[in-house]
Design a protein around this motif. Structure first.
Motif, short mmCIF file in Angstrom:
data_model
loop_
_atom_site.label_atom_id
_atom_site.label_comp_id
_atom_site.label_asym_id
_atom_site.label_seq_id
_atom_site.Cartn_x
_atom_site.Cartn_y
_atom_site.Cartn_z
N TRP A 133 26.19 41.90 1.90
CA TRP A 133 25.63 43.24 1.75
C TRP A 133 25.03 43.73 3.06
O TRP A 133 25.15 44.91 3.40
N VAL A 134 24.38 42.83 3.82
CA VAL A 134 23.85 43.21 5.13
C VAL A 134 24.99 43.66 6.04
O VAL A 134 24.92 44.72 6.67
N LEU A 135 26.05 42.87 6.08
CA LEU A 135 27.19 43.21 6.95
C LEU A 135 27.85 44.51 6.53
O LEU A 135 28.24 45.32 7.37
N GLU A 136 27.97 44.74 5.22
CA GLU A 136 28.59 45.98 4.74
C GLU A 136 27.71 47.19 5.06
O GLU A 136 28.20 48.24 5.46
N ALA A 137 26.42 47.06 4.86
CA ALA A 137 25.51 48.17 5.19
C ALA A 137 25.59 48.49 6.68
O ALA A 137 25.63 49.67 7.06
N GLY A 156 21.15 48.46 12.63
CA GLY A 156 21.37 48.16 14.03
C GLY A 156 21.36 46.66 14.27
O GLY A 156 21.04 45.87 13.38
N ASP A 157 21.70 46.29 15.50
CA ASP A 157 21.86 44.88 15.85
C ASP A 157 20.61 44.04 15.60
O ASP A 157 20.68 42.94 15.06
N ALA A 158 19.45 44.53 16.00
CA ALA A 158 18.21 43.76 15.85
C ALA A 158 17.86 43.56 14.37
O ALA A 158 17.47 42.46 13.97
N HIS A 159 18.01 44.60 13.57
CA HIS A 159 17.72 44.51 12.13
C HIS A 159 18.68 43.54 11.47
O HIS A 159 18.27 42.67 10.70
N GLN A 160 19.96 43.67 11.78
CA GLN A 160 20.97 42.78 11.21
C GLN A 160 20.68 41.33 11.59
O GLN A 160 20.70 40.44 10.74
N ALA A 161 20.37 41.09 12.85
CA ALA A 161 20.09 39.73 13.31
C ALA A 161 18.87 39.14 12.60
O ALA A 161 18.87 37.98 12.19
N ALA A 162 17.82 39.93 12.42
CA ALA A 162 16.62 39.46 11.74
C ALA A 162 16.91 39.09 10.29
O ALA A 162 16.47 38.06 9.79
N CYS A 163 17.68 39.93 9.62
CA CYS A 163 18.02 39.68 8.22
C CYS A 163 18.90 38.44 8.08
O CYS A 163 18.66 37.59 7.21
N LEU A 164 19.92 38.32 8.92
CA LEU A 164 20.82 37.16 8.85
C LEU A 164 20.09 35.88 9.24
O LEU A 164 20.35 34.81 8.66
N ARG A 165 19.15 35.97 10.16
CA ARG A 165 18.36 34.79 10.53
C ARG A 165 17.50 34.35 9.34
O ARG A 165 17.39 33.16 9.05
N ALA A 166 16.90 35.30 8.67
CA ALA A 166 16.08 34.97 7.49
C ALA A 166 16.93 34.29 6.42
O ALA A 166 16.48 33.34 5.77
N LEU A 167 18.15 34.76 6.24
CA LEU A 167 19.05 34.12 5.27
C LEU A 167 19.41 32.71 5.71
O LEU A 167 19.42 31.77 4.91
N ALA A 168 19.72 32.54 7.00
CA ALA A 168 20.11 31.23 7.52
C ALA A 168 18.99 30.21 7.41
O ALA A 168 19.24 29.02 7.19
N LEU A 169 17.75 30.66 7.55
CA LEU A 169 16.61 29.75 7.52
C LEU A 169 15.98 29.59 6.14
O LEU A 169 15.03 28.83 5.97
N TYR A 170 16.50 30.29 5.15
CA TYR A 170 15.92 30.25 3.81
C TYR A 170 15.88 28.80 3.30
O TYR A 170 16.84 28.05 3.40
#
Length: 118
Positions: free
Chosen positions: A73-77, A98-112
């Motif tokens: 969903w992050v990637l699609e948005a 944007g890139d920074a928002h996407q990176a922060a969200c994906l990092r949070a998912l990766a570290l969950y």
């Protein structure tokens, strides 16, 4: 965002804006089992805010599937350049894109689930 009232959901039709997708209803149905996309409808054409919230996904789904859906969903948005809020565990990111928002969200998912994350 408009102030018009939510009037229901209907089957997704090509061209419907991603911000109108009924994420909670979609998350409850596995597309592999015949589920389909649903679109929110509003009286007067109001736009729904896109909010991605891990806690709103069905708890009967395993964690990896929920994480995978959030990432998709992050990637699609981002692909559609739509601002979205994101919430997982104690982390909340207000609507942006944007890139920074996407990176922060994906990092949070990766570290969950890691001790350093929680």
């Amino acid at each position: 965002m408009g102030l018009d009232n939510f009037s229901g959901v209907r089957s997704y039709q090509p061209g419907d804006p991603i911000r109108h997708l009924a994420w909670r209803q979609i998350a409850r149905v596995d597309p592999a089992l015949g589920g389909n996309l649903l679109t929110k409808q509003f009286e007067g054409g109001a736009v729904a805010e896109l909010g991605l919230d891990f806690s709103q996904l069905p708890h009967q789904l395993d964690v990896e599937l929920r994480l995978s859906r959030m990432a998709a969903w992050v990637l699609e948005a981002e692909r559609r350049a739509l601002p979205y809020s994101f919430r997982i565990a104690q982390h909340y990111y207000p609507p942006a894109n944007g890139d920074a928002h996407q990176a922060a969200c994906l990092r949070a998912l990766a570290l969950y689930g890691q001790e350093a994350f929680t």
